[in-house]
Design an enzyme around this catalytic site. Structure first.
Site, PDB file in Angstrom:
ATOM      1  N   HIS A   1      -8.296  -6.818   3.958  1.00  0.00           N
ATOM      2  CA  HIS A   1      -7.812  -6.067   5.258  1.00  0.00           C
ATOM      3  C   HIS A   1      -9.306  -5.920   5.884  1.00  0.00           C
ATOM      4  O   HIS A   1     -10.258  -4.806   5.699  1.00  0.00           O
ATOM      5  CB  HIS A   1      -7.372  -4.718   4.841  1.00  0.00           C
ATOM      6  CG  HIS A   1      -5.728  -4.783   4.752  1.00  0.00           C
ATOM      7  ND1 HIS A   1      -5.069  -3.841   4.579  1.00  0.00           N
ATOM      8  CD2 HIS A   1      -4.836  -5.820   4.737  1.00  0.00           C
ATOM      9  CE1 HIS A   1      -3.639  -4.453   4.753  1.00  0.00           C
ATOM     10  NE2 HIS A   1      -3.907  -5.406   4.731  1.00  0.00           N
TER      11      HIS A   1
ATOM     12  N   GLU B   1      -2.699  -2.894  -2.616  1.00  0.00           N
ATOM     13  CA  GLU B   1      -4.099  -2.390  -2.126  1.00  0.00           C
ATOM     14  C   GLU B   1      -4.245  -1.174  -2.489  1.00  0.00           C
ATOM     15  O   GLU B   1      -3.547  -0.073  -2.492  1.00  0.00           O
ATOM     16  CB  GLU B   1      -3.709  -2.318  -0.559  1.00  0.00           C
ATOM     17  CG  GLU B   1      -4.809  -1.833   0.374  1.00  0.00           C
ATOM     18  CD  GLU B   1      -4.425  -1.648   1.699  1.00  0.00           C
ATOM     19  OE1 GLU B   1      -3.319  -2.287   2.081  1.00  0.00           O
ATOM     20  OE2 GLU B   1      -5.406  -1.499   2.679  1.00  0.00           O
TER      21      GLU B   1
ATOM     22  N   LYS C   1      -7.031   2.166  -2.647  1.00  0.00           N
ATOM     23  CA  LYS C   1      -7.896   3.360  -1.491  1.00  0.00           C
ATOM     24  C   LYS C   1      -8.464   4.340  -2.175  1.00  0.00           C
ATOM     25  O   LYS C   1      -8.096   4.735  -3.521  1.00  0.00           O
ATOM     26  CB  LYS C   1      -6.921   4.088  -0.887  1.00  0.00           C
ATOM     27  CG  LYS C   1      -7.310   4.492   0.443  1.00  0.00           C
ATOM     28  CD  LYS C   1      -6.200   4.639   1.450  1.00  0.00           C
ATOM     29  CE  LYS C   1      -6.848   5.357   2.927  1.00  0.00           C
ATOM     30  NZ  LYS C   1      -5.850   5.521   4.059  1.00  0.00           N
TER      31      LYS C   1
ATOM     32  N   ASP D   1      -6.475  -4.775   9.761  1.00  0.00           N
ATOM     33  CA  ASP D   1      -5.837  -3.495   9.553  1.00  0.00           C
ATOM     34  C   ASP D   1      -6.868  -2.367  10.399  1.00  0.00           C
ATOM     35  O   ASP D   1      -7.834  -1.928   9.736  1.00  0.00           O
ATOM     36  CB  ASP D   1      -5.836  -3.193   8.147  1.00  0.00           C
ATOM     37  CG  ASP D   1      -5.001  -1.759   7.902  1.00  0.00           C
ATOM     38  OD1 ASP D   1      -4.458  -1.451   8.761  1.00  0.00           O
ATOM     39  OD2 ASP D   1      -5.011  -1.201   6.821  1.00  0.00           O
TER      40      ASP D   1
ATOM     41  N   HIS E   1     -11.640   1.248   2.510  1.00  0.00           N
ATOM     42  CA  HIS E   1     -11.055   2.044   1.503  1.00  0.00           C
ATOM     43  C   HIS E   1     -12.163   1.980   0.266  1.00  0.00           C
ATOM     44  O   HIS E   1     -11.482   2.519  -0.893  1.00  0.00           O
ATOM     45  CB  HIS E   1      -9.789   1.221   0.731  1.00  0.00           C
ATOM     46  CG  HIS E   1      -8.781   1.274   1.722  1.00  0.00           C
ATOM     47  ND1 HIS E   1      -7.462   0.955   1.334  1.00  0.00           N
ATOM     48  CD2 HIS E   1      -8.543   1.867   3.090  1.00  0.00           C
ATOM     49  CE1 HIS E   1      -6.667   1.319   2.515  1.00  0.00           C
ATOM     50  NE2 HIS E   1      -7.162   1.560   3.382  1.00  0.00           N
TER      51      HIS E   1
ATOM     52  N   ASP F   1      -9.866   2.977   9.503  1.00  0.00           N
ATOM     53  CA  ASP F   1      -9.273   2.003  10.481  1.00  0.00           C
ATOM     54  C   ASP F   1      -9.687   1.886  11.982  1.00  0.00           C
ATOM     55  O   ASP F   1      -8.951   1.836  12.872  1.00  0.00           O
ATOM     56  CB  ASP F   1      -7.726   2.351  10.579  1.00  0.00           C
ATOM     57  CG  ASP F   1      -7.110   2.511   9.104  1.00  0.00           C
ATOM     58  OD1 ASP F   1      -7.218   1.765   8.422  1.00  0.00           O
ATOM     59  OD2 ASP F   1      -6.680   3.661   8.850  1.00  0.00           O
TER      60      ASP F   1
ATOM     61  N   ASP G   1     -12.413   8.089   8.838  1.00  0.00           N
ATOM     62  CA  ASP G   1     -11.484   7.187   9.183  1.00  0.00           C
ATOM     63  C   ASP G   1     -11.661   5.800   8.751  1.00  0.00           C
ATOM     64  O   ASP G   1     -12.815   5.320   8.660  1.00  0.00           O
ATOM     65  CB  ASP G   1     -11.300   7.007  10.689  1.00  0.00           C
ATOM     66  CG  ASP G   1     -10.182   6.038  11.289  1.00  0.00           C
ATOM     67  OD1 ASP G   1      -9.166   6.067  10.765  1.00  0.00           O
ATOM     68  OD2 ASP G   1     -10.456   5.004  11.904  1.00  0.00           O
TER      69      ASP G   1
ATOM     70  N   ASP H   1      -9.334  -3.419   1.406  1.00  0.00           N
ATOM     71  CA  ASP H   1      -9.529  -2.971   2.587  1.00  0.00           C
ATOM     72  C   ASP H   1     -10.881  -2.516   2.965  1.00  0.00           C
ATOM     73  O   ASP H   1     -11.553  -1.642   2.184  1.00  0.00           O
ATOM     74  CB  ASP H   1      -8.641  -1.732   2.958  1.00  0.00           C
ATOM     75  CG  ASP H   1      -8.448  -1.362   4.367  1.00  0.00           C
ATOM     76  OD1 ASP H   1      -9.524  -1.032   5.099  1.00  0.00           O
ATOM     77  OD2 ASP H   1      -7.362  -1.486   4.756  1.00  0.00           O
TER      78      ASP H   1
ATOM     79  N   TRP I   1       0.790  -1.189   0.040  1.00  0.00           N
ATOM     80  CA  TRP I   1      -0.036   0.356  -0.004  1.00  0.00           C
ATOM     81  C   TRP I   1       0.747   1.072   0.016  1.00  0.00           C
ATOM     82  O   TRP I   1       1.835   1.258   0.806  1.00  0.00           O
ATOM     83  CB  TRP I   1      -0.947  -0.115   1.333  1.00  0.00           C
ATOM     84  CG  TRP I   1      -1.687   1.521   1.336  1.00  0.00           C
ATOM     85  CD1 TRP I   1      -2.687   1.572   0.565  1.00  0.00           C
ATOM     86  CD2 TRP I   1      -1.336   2.579   2.127  1.00  0.00           C
ATOM     87  NE1 TRP I   1      -3.149   2.979   0.730  1.00  0.00           N
ATOM     88  CE2 TRP I   1      -2.017   3.541   1.713  1.00  0.00           C
ATOM     89  CE3 TRP I   1      -0.507   2.705   2.903  1.00  0.00           C
ATOM     90  CZ2 TRP I   1      -2.177   4.642   2.520  1.00  0.00           C
ATOM     91  CZ3 TRP I   1      -0.401   3.900   3.584  1.00  0.00           C
ATOM     92  CH2 TRP I   1      -1.172   4.914   3.445  1.00  0.00           C
TER      93      TRP I   1
HETATM   94  C1  RNT Z   1      -3.911   2.548   4.659  1.00  0.00           C
HETATM   95  C2  RNT Z   1      -3.834   1.032   4.298  1.00  0.00           C
HETATM   96  C3  RNT Z   1      -2.319   0.056   4.760  1.00  0.00           C
HETATM   97  C4  RNT Z   1      -2.215   0.768   6.203  1.00  0.00           C
HETATM   98  C5  RNT Z   1      -1.261  -0.326   6.641  1.00  0.00           C
HETATM   99  C6  RNT Z   1      -0.702   0.198   8.029  1.00  0.00           C
HETATM  100  O1  RNT Z   1      -4.824   3.092   4.611  1.00  0.00           O
HETATM  101  O2  RNT Z   1      -4.936   0.397   4.977  1.00  0.00           O
HETATM  102  O3  RNT Z   1      -3.128  -1.200   4.705  1.00  0.00           O
HETATM  103  O4  RNT Z   1      -3.162   0.736   7.057  1.00  0.00           O
HETATM  104  O5  RNT Z   1      -0.114  -0.778   5.793  1.00  0.00           O
HETATM  105 ZN    ZN Z   2      -5.166  -1.631   4.790  1.00  0.00          ZN
END
Ligand code: RNT
Ligand code: ZN
Length: 421
Positions: free
Chosen positions: A288, A228, A230, A328, A264, A298, A296, A261, A187
């Site tokens: 993820h 990955e 986003k 993640d 994302h 995460d 956010d 993810d 990523w």
């Molecule tokens: C960031 C991505 C990525 C990170 C990690 C720390 O938006 O999701 O995967 O969270 O690599």
């Molecule tokens: Zn991620």
């Protein structure tokens, strides 16, 4: 007299069996699914390159300063051991490149090698854990202007290409040693806050960088490469070079794993629906598992509708062998070990719930056009005694069942985390 767990589990089994579901088979299945546990929740994505490193300039952010953050490799390992005591099953550990053993001899990103991860490989081998790996293209002066592999300066791109190549070598070494492929995920934060006009050039540079990175081929038994995508990040609200379309096309044409993810995509976009859309075309997916909340991506994972739907789709597609689950999320505002255990157990509970779905019956109803009954049975499923089957899984794996782990986390906070300076 309160019912014993045995009596409850017995009763739960009967109720699932009435729906032609076999809880014993579900438990056996669940035991075979490793979750790749991210190393970066215990220290807010700081890593060990510098004594007081903090996550910076990556389009991602950790908030909170709850006491007890892991400051060293030893403290992180101590925390992970505690996490592993509180979650059932056998898992994997997902390392980022900044978490190497750099004690005394700092190495820049283009100078790291397998030797910096021997300590982790030994640690993982002792615990029979597989390792996965990630290049780190943030928290570095050469990432400070928001571009890495798509930087306008060819020498900056070359630096990062070199870094990722080294990371793939490290991953391949891990895969060789553990005799199970290491998933290397890539990523990058590349993007911009406000309306760039050189989107095309940026994506062309990224494409060239990626092709240079993957020119070296490693055996699939050692290394699997994932990319990955986003939608946006902090400071990359208007433009992300590695968007979904870009990486989907890249993964398809270069036969890579696509990493999805959960945080994302657009807020109402279902990741669950993408599983069956992508698997006919891609050999494997990396997920993820995360929880988006407004801007956010995460937050700590919970067993919510999104997660349940994702697991249902994997199970219905019989795709567990082709979908790899990684976590993640990062939250520095609460007990970090509690955050880990909450997210891991939630992921496993959602998976168990999906394994306990009466899928055959639902398929049958669908085939006969009985859409009302299908809907009704789907909703009925939600109040079945999942907890009793989950507790049985925990007990068989000798970890706390029910909510007993919450007190254990609090005890760890008192005895260990609060004593860290
Ligand atoms: C960031 C991505 C990525 C990170 C990690 C720390 O938006 O999701 O995967 O969270 O690599
Ligand atoms: Zn991620």
């Amino acid at each position: 007299m309160p019912l014993t767990h045995e009596a409850r589990y017995q009763d739960a089994c009967e109720r699932y069996q009435e729906r032609s579901v076999d809880p014993e088979a579900a438990l056996e299945h669940l035991a075979c699914v490793p979750i790749s546990i991210h190393c970066w929740q215990a220290d807010d994505v700081g890593g060990f390159e510098h004594p007081d490193a903090a996550l910076s300039s990556g389009g991602i952010q950790v908030t909170g300063n709850h006491p007890g953050k892991a400051r060293t490799l030893a403290e992180l390992q101590e925390d992970l051991d505690e996490v592993l005591r509180l979650v059932p099953g056998r898992h994997r550990l997902n390392l980022h490149a900044i978490y190497g053993d750099f004690s005394g001899k700092p190495a820049d990103r283009d100078a790291i090698g397998p030797q910096h991860f021997t300590a982790w490989m030994d640690w993982a081998a002792e615990r029979k854990l597989g390792l996965d790996f990630n290049a780190t293209l943030f928290s570095h002066p050469l990432a400070a202007d928001g571009y890495t592999l798509s930087h306008q300066d060819a020498s900056v791109r070359a630096f990062w290409v070199n870094h990722v190549q080294r990371c793939r070598e490290i991953g391949a070494q891990m895969g060789l040693r553990q005799q199970s492929p290491c998933v290397h995920n890539l990523w990058i934060p590349d993007g911009e806050k406000d309306q760039p006009v050189r989107r095309q050039e940026r994506r062309q540079w990224l494409l060239e960088s990626l092709d240079a990175i993957y020119a070296e081929v490693f055996p699939a038994e050692q290394l699997r490469d994932a990319v990955e995508c986003k939608l946006f990040g902090i400071g990359s609200e208007s433009f992300v070079v590695g968007s979904h379309e870009f990486y989907l096309a890249y993964a398809l044409t270069r036969k890579k794993l696509l990493c999805l993810d959960m945080g994302h995509f657009h807020p109402t976009e279902s990741i669950a629906d993408k599983v069956s859309a992508l698997l006919p075309f891609l050999p494997e997916l990396l997920l993820h598992v995360s929880r988006p909340v407004r801007w956010d991506s995460d937050h700590v994972v919970l067993q919510n509708d999104e997660l349940n739907a994702l697991m249902q789709e994997i199970i219905r597609a019989k795709a567990l062998g082709r979908v790899r689950l990684a976590l993640d999320f990062f939250d520095g505002s609460i007990n970090r070990i509690g955050a880990y255990v909450t997210g891991i157990r939630a992921t496993q509970k959602a998976l168990l719930a999906a394994l306990l779905e009466p899928t055959d019956r639902l398929r049958d109803l669908e085939q006969h056009g009985d859409r009302f009954a299908r809907l009704a049975w789907l909703d009925e499923q939600k109040t079945l005694p999942l907890a009793d089957v989950w507790n049985e899984f925990c007990l068989r794996n000798e970890v706390p069942s029910g909510a007993a782990w919450i007190d254990e986390v609090s005890r760890y906070e008192t005895n260990i985390l609060n004593r860290r300076g």
